[in-house]
Design an enzyme around this catalytic site. Structure first.
Site, PDB file in Angstrom:
ATOM      1  N   THR A   1       4.385   0.176  -8.849  1.00 39.22           N
ATOM      2  CA  THR A   1       4.133   1.869  -7.774  1.00 39.22           C
ATOM      3  C   THR A   1       4.994   1.878  -6.516  1.00 39.22           C
ATOM      4  O   THR A   1       5.083   0.721  -5.330  1.00 39.22           O
ATOM      5  CB  THR A   1       2.870   2.606  -7.267  1.00 39.22           C
TER       6      THR A   1
ATOM      7  N   THR B   1       1.011  -2.049  -7.385  1.00 36.39           N
ATOM      8  CA  THR B   1       0.665  -0.929  -6.770  1.00 36.39           C
ATOM      9  C   THR B   1       0.738  -1.191  -4.980  1.00 36.39           C
ATOM     10  O   THR B   1      -0.240  -2.222  -4.491  1.00 36.39           O
ATOM     11  CB  THR B   1      -1.182  -0.037  -7.054  1.00 36.39           C
ATOM     12  N   ASP B   2       0.476   0.068  -4.425  1.00 31.80           N
ATOM     13  CA  ASP B   2       0.920   0.259  -2.735  1.00 31.80           C
ATOM     14  C   ASP B   2      -0.389   0.606  -2.560  1.00 31.80           C
ATOM     15  O   ASP B   2      -1.248   0.470  -3.907  1.00 31.80           O
ATOM     16  CB  ASP B   2       1.405   0.980  -2.049  1.00 31.80           C
ATOM     17  N   LYS B   3      -1.254   0.283  -1.101  1.00 31.39           N
ATOM     18  CA  LYS B   3      -2.241   0.749  -1.011  1.00 31.39           C
ATOM     19  C   LYS B   3      -2.742   1.996  -0.424  1.00 31.39           C
ATOM     20  O   LYS B   3      -2.978   3.426  -0.907  1.00 31.39           O
ATOM     21  CB  LYS B   3      -2.939  -0.039  -0.390  1.00 31.39           C
TER      22      LYS B   3
END
Length: 890
Positions: A617, A322-324
């Site tokens: 993501t 996932t992205d942050k």
């Protein structure tokens, strides 16, 4: 690499200069390098439609249709072709946009740009840019190609779509000697497709079209084959087995028919009927509809599915990359700490809504003089505004300045001192200063980096008193705040005479230090809970971000993704690693920072190589390759680019990580119902095939079978199709089981054809064959002396097979639990399906026009007693099997 070279070297290599190319040279280079655009092959709609017929099951049905047509069994032919065409149309409509991600990459290229040709400014089509051209950039421009900057004045470029950085990047012109730097760290390069947020600059074109960073991403997207989902892979293997087994048994059936002395046509049609019986014609359509129902359910949870099989993939996801920014965090810079007057204040509340408290120690306090003045400096020395519209609160201006506006508004402070003059922020000065009209005096407010602000201060405000500034202590405080991954700004002020109307740099001496404000893009509160749910569900969460390592780790620790001792792997380290080295550690790393698109792509590939089912993501163009290669790509609906959305399988309408976890739970539920449908459909098809095969084998012992098969091909087709729609499909609406997220993910290597599958097929097929044979033989034996009764016996066998399906449906509602534990009304669609199946069966048997079509005839009412009693074993046998398995295990 271009960023490692001096401006002089770059111009020499490109045979250009700061005044640009001549028109003739530009024309020659255009012929050599081609247009500055992205071009890829696209699949035509006709080819995509034809590909829908590229399926082994379809091949068998087409052969069956040809055979029936050749022997003038046109009704059978039309029904078979209707099934084939319907499946093709459904597949064509629901296939998705295979080329749309490429088209979005093409759309991202700007149309016009300003260049220097022969030393004169000229506006040209961006597609006509060539290496060596000099491009002029100003605020609001989209960068038309990759540029090596040789002039930058306060130049900031938003590179979020390429690098994942949440704030604009400051650019300069100095070469960087280090190698293997990700795009986010190449400060002297302006990348194609990004846009200028502030300042101005000039750069020489070093790459166009497919050679740009965007072009490289597009090439990866084009060359990346979309991953097949676990269910699709299993169904592909299962289809091969079904086709091979069906053809083998059909050939055996035909040979036995000839050996036993059947007529050639009779033997051939019997084999065709067997093939039609064995193939689950309605299963593809039922699975498609089941997945479509899942799409609707997921949409209610803010997860928009683009590709139907992705619904099932969610259920066996083992890793989420996932992205942050925006996914795990709010994507809204928020002040969380203030230091002033020798005290540390915590600020509550997240995002842009101006609600929150100021906490000193463990108690809530009202802002006093030192804190008020620090907050006032933040909102007055500021160009951003907080507005509220129908979508809620939002910031107009720089996100960092917006955070300062919100923190002041939480204390009830507004822009109540009119601004008279200002010195805008400059990256070289590292500060911004404003002059305001106060109450009987004028005030200068200054904000900037802690070091720069402290260098301008002689005093500091402590408890309302002016004291000498403590440089060492304040610098230590600023560094401690920075270690917590906060972006720290310092604030100072100076009172000047009321007639002071102009602000100059020399006025910014002997300032009084007010305090620091530390801000961060805070984690979503619901994301913390979602990460914990993933851990309980056996799903690893891996953060891959373009932010700095220190910031990434701080956020990851708050979310519970990693601990203090866990390693953060940077893009620079990844560039030095081989795929083999990355493979060895990929299961041990939870946070990756400062990564490039290639890095994210490699991480996903190595996780898949480890056997993981990977969800990824992304919101930027940089994420497109990883989104496409992932088992399930998840794009952000609010902040995502067109490229990321088109490359993804799923779009999050609310950009929230918690919605992914909700979608995974829904995916597991959907898969459980799909498994029930498969374990219901295939055994019943196996039973029909067994009836047809045994009819030929037993013909020498039972002369009745020499005259007519127990079931006609048209009857088998109806059973399969009606069964799929009326009986199998209601299983998709079975209520959700509890504790779906307390179990580990389903093993993606788990096969449909396993011990449970064979046991169900064997039991149901045996019960169906025995029941169908018994009814057909018992009532058909009289046909040897009265041929008129033969069709009646065949009709009774047809009814028996359907009744076995109905009884088996009730126990198929659960794979392991007894049907007696469920209320018959907990899934009303099962009852509706049974009623419709019975009604259509009676119509086919007793309505003359349908009798002609389906080759049936009316049967006496007292026959139904024996039919129902024999068919009930379809329920009893499976219930006994479940009981034995629970008691004695496998």
């Amino acid at each position: 690499m271009w960023y490692q070279l001096s401006v002089k070297d770059v111009f020499e290599i490109l045979k250009s200069s700061s005044i640009g190319l001549t028109a003739s040279e530009a024309k020659a280079r255009l012929e050599k390098y081609g247009y500055n655009e992205l071009k890829f092959k696209k699949i035509s709609p006709i080819i995509r439609l034809l590909l829908q017929f590229h399926n082994p099951l379809i091949y068998v049905l087409l052969i069956a249709a040809l055979v029936t047509a050749y022997f003038e069994h046109y009704t059978d032919t039309l029904v078979i072709m209707g099934v084939v065409i319907a499946n093709a149309i459904i597949g064509f409509i629901l296939e998705g946009k295979a080329q749309s991600s490429i088209e979005s990459l093409e759309r991202i290229m700007p149309h016009y740009c300003t260049v220097l040709r022969n030393g004169e400014k000229k506006s040209i089509l961006a597609r006509e840019l060539v290496p060596g051209d000099v491009v002029i950039l100003k605020s609001g421009d989209k960068v038309p190609a990759d540029l090596r900057l040789f002039y930058a004045k306060n130049l900031f470029i938003d590179e979020s779509t390429l690098t994942g950085e949440s704030t604009p990047t400051e650019k300069d012109v100095e070469p960087i000697p280090r190698s293997n730097l990700p795009p986010a760290d190449q400060s002297c390069i302006a990348f194609s497709g990004t846009f200028v947020t502030r300042g101005s600059g000039r750069g020489v074109v070093v790459a166009t079209g497919e050679q740009t960073e965007f072009g490289k991403i597009a090439k990866i997207v084009m060359e990346t084959r979309e991953m097949s989902t676990p269910l699709m892979r299993e169904m592909a293997e299962f289809t091969k087995v079904i086709v091979i087994a069906t053809l083998a048994v059909a050939v055996l059936n035909f040979v036995l028919g000839i050996v036993f002395g059947y007529d050639f046509l009779y033997s051939l049609m019997a084999s065709v009927a067997l093939a039609v019986a064995a193939i689950p014609e309605g299963l593809p359509a039922v699975l498609t509809i089941t997945l479509a129902l899942g799409v609707t359910a997921l949409a209610r949870k803010n997860a928009l599915i683009k590709k139907l099989p992705s619904v099932e993939t969610l259920g066996c996801t083992t890793v989420i990359c996932t992205d942050k920014t925006g996914t795990l965090t709010k994507n809204q810079m928020t002040v969380v700490g203030v230091y002033c007057g020798g005290k540390h204040y915590c600020v509550t509340g997240v995002g842009y809504e101006p609600k929150g408290d100021f906490i000193l120690g463990d108690r809530k306090v009202d802002p006093l003089q030192d804190l008020v003045e620090t907050l006032r400096a933040g909102i007055l020395c500021n160009d951003a505004d907080l507005i509220m519209d129908e979508e809620g609160y939002r910031i107009v201006g720089d996100p960092t300045e917006g955070a300062l506006v919100v923190s002041a508004r939480k204390a009830g402070i507004g822009k109540d001192y009119p601004r008279i003059d200002e010195i805008p922020f400059d990256s070289e000065r590292q500060y911004m200063a404003t002059l305001h009209k106060g109450n009987g005096k004028n005030i200068i407010y200054v904000k900037g980096t802690p070091e720069r602000i402290l260098s301008m201060c002689k005093y500091q405000l402590i408890n309302g008193r002016i004291e000498p500034v403590s440089y060492g202590e304040l610098l230590r405080v600023a560094r401690e705040m920075a270690k917590e991954a906060l972006r720290v700004l310092g604030f100072a002020y100076k009172i000047v005479p009321e007639d002071k109307m102009k602000l100059a740099a020399e006025d910014l001496e002997d300032l009084t230090f007010l305090g620091f404000q530390g801000m961060i893009d805070p984690p979503r509160e619901e994301a913390i809970e979602a990460v914990e749910k993933c851990k309980r569900a056996g799903i690893r969460v891996v953060m891959i971000t373009g932010d700095h390592a220190q910031t990434a780790k701080a956020i990851a620790k708050q979310l519970g993704i990693c601990g203090e001792e866990d390693r953060v792997l940077t893009g620079e380290e990844l560039s030095r690693m081989s795929d083999e080295e990355l493979y060895e550690i990929v299961d041990k790393v939870y946070v990756y920072a400062r990564v490039s698109p290639e890095h994210k792509f490699r991480i996903v590939k190595q996780l898949q190589k480890k056997g993981h089912v990977v969800a990824v993501t992304g919101d930027g163009v940089n994420d497109a390759p990883a989104l496409k290669v992932a088992d399930i790509g998840i794009a952000m609906g609010m902040m995502g680019t067109d490229v990321s959305k088109d490359a993804a399988d799923m779009i999050l309408a609310d950009d929230n990580f918690a919605s992914i976890v909700d979608a995974i739970e829904e995916g597991r539920y959907i898969f459980e119902n799909i498994r029930k449908i498969i374990l219901y459909t295939i055994p019943t098809n196996g039973g029909q095939a067994l009836i047809m095969l045994l009819a030929v084998i037993l013909a020498p012992l039972i002369p009745l079978f020499m005259f007519q098969l127990p079931l006609e091909p048209i009857q088998i087709l109806w059973i399969n199709l009606a069964d799929a729609v009326f009986l199998a499909l209601p299983l998709a609406m079975e209520p959700k089981e509890e504790g779906l997220l307390k179990k580990p993910p389903r093993d993606p290597k788990e096969q449909i054809i396993n011990r449970l599958f064979f046991r169900k097929v064997g039991l149901v097929a045996t019960v169906m064959a025995i029941a169908g044979f018994t009814v057909y033989y018992y009532y058909g034996a009289k046909a040897l002396s009265n041929p008129a009764l033969l069709t009646q016996a065949q009709t009774a066998a047809f009814a028996t097979v359907i009744m076995v399906h109905i009884f088996y449906l009730f126990t198929a509602r659960s794979i392991t639990e007894s049907a007696l534990k469920f209320s018959p009304f907990s899934n009303k669609w099962v009852l509706v399906g049974v009623v419709i199946s019975m009604a259509t069966l009676l119509m086919i048997i007793y309505i003359p026009s349908l009798q002609v079509l389906f080759r049936t005839t009316a049967i006496p009412l007292d026959w139904w007693i024996s039919i129902i009693l024999l068919a009930s074993f379809g329920f009893i046998v499976i219930e006994v099997e479940k009981l034995l398995i629970k008691r004695f295990g496998k």
